[in-house]
Scaffold this motif. Structure first.
Motif, short mmCIF file in Angstrom:
data_model
loop_
_atom_site.label_atom_id
_atom_site.label_comp_id
_atom_site.label_asym_id
_atom_site.label_seq_id
_atom_site.Cartn_x
_atom_site.Cartn_y
_atom_site.Cartn_z
N ARG A 175 0.84 -1.04 0.02
CA ARG A 175 0.04 -0.08 0.15
C ARG A 175 0.84 1.34 0.23
O ARG A 175 0.59 2.51 -0.62
CB ARG A 175 -1.03 -0.11 1.31
CG ARG A 175 -1.97 1.07 1.33
CD ARG A 175 -3.11 0.74 2.12
NE ARG A 175 -2.86 0.58 3.59
CZ ARG A 175 -2.62 1.57 4.35
NH1 ARG A 175 -2.89 2.74 4.07
NH2 ARG A 175 -2.30 1.24 5.63
N ALA A 176 2.00 1.13 0.66
CA ALA A 176 2.98 2.26 0.59
C ALA A 176 3.36 2.76 -0.69
O ALA A 176 3.39 3.89 -1.15
CB ALA A 176 4.08 2.04 1.55
N TRP A 177 3.67 1.76 -1.60
CA TRP A 177 4.11 1.65 -2.77
C TRP A 177 3.11 2.45 -3.73
O TRP A 177 3.43 3.21 -4.42
CB TRP A 177 4.70 0.65 -3.55
CG TRP A 177 6.21 0.32 -3.01
CD1 TRP A 177 6.71 -0.78 -2.53
CD2 TRP A 177 7.25 1.11 -3.27
NE1 TRP A 177 8.08 -0.72 -2.39
CE2 TRP A 177 8.37 0.27 -2.90
CE3 TRP A 177 7.37 2.17 -4.02
CZ2 TRP A 177 9.93 1.01 -2.98
CZ3 TRP A 177 8.81 2.58 -4.11
CH2 TRP A 177 9.84 1.98 -3.48
N ARG A 203 14.38 6.42 -0.74
CA ARG A 203 14.59 6.30 0.56
C ARG A 203 13.72 5.14 0.99
O ARG A 203 14.11 4.20 1.95
CB ARG A 203 13.95 7.60 1.36
CG ARG A 203 14.81 8.68 1.45
CD ARG A 203 14.28 9.85 2.26
NE ARG A 203 15.03 11.14 1.97
CZ ARG A 203 14.70 12.31 2.46
NH1 ARG A 203 13.41 12.48 2.82
NH2 ARG A 203 15.58 13.19 2.60
N PHE A 204 12.58 5.00 0.41
CA PHE A 204 11.83 3.58 0.83
C PHE A 204 12.46 2.44 0.47
O PHE A 204 12.42 1.48 0.97
CB PHE A 204 10.54 3.85 0.30
CG PHE A 204 9.57 2.83 0.90
CD1 PHE A 204 9.45 2.38 2.29
CD2 PHE A 204 8.49 2.19 -0.06
CE1 PHE A 204 8.53 1.53 2.69
CE2 PHE A 204 7.66 1.27 0.60
CZ PHE A 204 7.56 0.89 1.77
N ALA A 205 13.03 2.29 -1.00
CA ALA A 205 13.68 1.31 -1.51
C ALA A 205 15.00 0.91 -0.70
O ALA A 205 15.10 -0.16 -0.36
CB ALA A 205 14.06 1.68 -2.99
N ILE A 206 15.69 1.91 -0.22
CA ILE A 206 16.83 1.74 0.73
C ILE A 206 16.48 1.00 2.06
O ILE A 206 16.79 -0.02 2.50
CB ILE A 206 17.59 2.92 0.89
CG1 ILE A 206 17.96 3.60 -0.40
CG2 ILE A 206 18.86 2.72 1.94
CD1 ILE A 206 18.72 4.74 -0.39
N GLN A 207 15.39 1.86 2.43
CA GLN A 207 14.77 0.96 3.66
C GLN A 207 14.44 -0.27 3.69
O GLN A 207 14.56 -0.82 4.74
CB GLN A 207 13.44 1.96 4.24
CG GLN A 207 13.13 1.62 5.56
CD GLN A 207 11.62 2.32 5.57
OE1 GLN A 207 11.65 3.51 5.48
NE2 GLN A 207 10.66 1.77 6.29
N ALA A 211 17.61 -3.07 -3.75
CA ALA A 211 18.84 -2.48 -4.68
C ALA A 211 18.30 -2.07 -6.05
O ALA A 211 18.72 -1.12 -6.55
CB ALA A 211 19.98 -3.34 -4.70
N ARG A 212 17.65 -3.09 -6.63
CA ARG A 212 17.16 -2.74 -8.05
C ARG A 212 16.33 -1.31 -8.14
O ARG A 212 16.40 -0.57 -8.93
CB ARG A 212 16.32 -3.87 -8.46
CG ARG A 212 15.76 -3.66 -9.92
CD ARG A 212 14.83 -5.02 -10.34
NE ARG A 212 14.51 -4.51 -11.77
CZ ARG A 212 13.41 -5.21 -12.18
NH1 ARG A 212 13.09 -6.35 -11.76
NH2 ARG A 212 12.87 -4.96 -13.36
N GLY A 239 6.21 5.95 -12.15
CA GLY A 239 7.62 6.30 -11.53
C GLY A 239 8.32 5.13 -10.92
O GLY A 239 9.45 5.36 -10.45
N ARG A 240 7.89 3.93 -11.14
CA ARG A 240 8.64 2.88 -10.39
C ARG A 240 9.52 2.16 -11.46
O ARG A 240 9.45 2.38 -12.63
CB ARG A 240 7.66 1.65 -9.83
CG ARG A 240 6.60 2.04 -8.86
CD ARG A 240 7.34 2.08 -7.55
NE ARG A 240 7.97 0.86 -7.39
CZ ARG A 240 7.43 -0.35 -6.91
NH1 ARG A 240 6.17 -0.22 -6.55
NH2 ARG A 240 8.15 -1.39 -6.50
N SER A 241 10.59 1.63 -10.92
CA SER A 241 11.91 0.84 -11.80
C SER A 241 11.00 -0.14 -12.60
O SER A 241 11.71 -0.74 -13.30
CB SER A 241 13.05 0.56 -11.07
OG SER A 241 12.50 -0.57 -9.99
N THR A 242 9.98 -0.90 -12.02
CA THR A 242 9.10 -2.00 -12.75
C THR A 242 8.86 -1.70 -13.93
O THR A 242 8.27 -2.55 -14.72
CB THR A 242 8.29 -2.41 -11.71
OG1 THR A 242 7.45 -1.48 -11.29
CG2 THR A 242 8.93 -3.17 -10.61
#
Length: 266
Positions: A175-177, A203-207, A211-212, A239-242
């Motif tokens: 839900r955050a994403w 920041r959320f990805a690092i949290q 890594a991707r 805006g996601r890397s997916t």
């Protein structure tokens, strides 16, 4: 010589009328073509009936262009809330007559019909001043429309960011994403919020130790200013890397409706 221009502002007429009476709004929509620097003791914050405000003019924020008197009066239709009119019967040594009327009326299709009408007289310089006024009021109205769009979008962005933080606190990563993606969809056309959205994703990805996703967000942070400069933005992209950073995507129906409702209730 006269200049007359009209545009649609996606805000309630009452909101537009309240804003046009403020120096804050004038400074914002005139920038960067003209900057007004108050010189007298009158409070240069809200234009009052019978107000007289002496200002120094700076073209492009830097080039001195003398001083100008802003002389304001308010005009409202008797027995009716709208239309409303603000007059600046201004003058200066260079431009003896700068008689500007702002008219605010409800638009039949929603929002506000906003009009600028100005009559200028500056002797032999009148054609040159008239040409500048054509450019100036086109610029002002474009800035007005962008401001209205920004106000509506920023409220939706704030609501989605609040929902994101709530989801993080509850440990609901999916839900955050989801809410961060919605922030990106709305914020793309505004460089500042767009960058903040990608920074939040990074920041959320690092949290999460993803890594991707972190690498993808770093790439998108680099691309965002280029997109703003070129105007080539993939509308609806999450805006996601997916997903491809260049692929337009459908805007969720409820999000589009939320933006429309914000336009109408501001």
């Amino acid at each position: 010589m006269k200049v007359s221009r009209s545009t649609h502002i996606a805000l309630k007429p009452e909101t537009v009328w309240a804003e046009v009476q403020t120096a804050r709004l004038l400074q914002h929509i005139a920038w960067p073509l003209v900057h007004f620097i108050p010189l007298d003791d009158a409070a240069f914050d809200r234009f009052q009936p019978g107000g007289r405000y002496k200002v120094k003019l700076r073209l492009c924020g830097m080039i001195p262009f003398g001083t100008q008197w802003i002389v304001t009066s308010l005009h409202e239709a008797e027995g009716s809330e709208l239309p409303k009119r603000l007059r600046d019967n201004g003058h200066s040594a260079l431009i003896p007559k700068w008689d500007h009327w702002i008219t605010v009326t409800p638009d039949p299709n929603g929002g506000t019909r906003y009009s600028d009408e100005v009559e200028v007289s500056a002797g032999a310089l009148t054609p040159l001043i008239w040409a500048f006024a054509q450019i100036f009021y086109r610029h002002r109205q474009r800035r007005w429309r962008k401001l209205a769009e920004s106000l509506a979008s920023r409220r939706v962005i704030a609501a989605e960011m609040a929902a994101y933080h709530s989801a993080v606190q509850e440990g609901d990563d999916g839900r955050a994403w989801y809410h961060l993606e919605r922030v990106h969809i709305v914020s793309q056309t505004f460089l500042g919020p767009h960058l903040v959205g990608h920074i939040s994703m990074l920041r959320f990805a690092i949290q999460l130790g993803n890594a991707r996703e972190a690498l993808g967000q770093t790439f998108r942070l680099i691309l965002a200013p280029l997109g703003a400069l070129t105007g080539r933005l993939p509308i609806g992209n999450t805006g996601r890397s997916t997903v491809s950073a260049f692929a337009p995507m459908p805007i969720p129906v409820d999000l589009a409706e939320a933006l429309r409702q914000q336009d109408m209730i501001l």
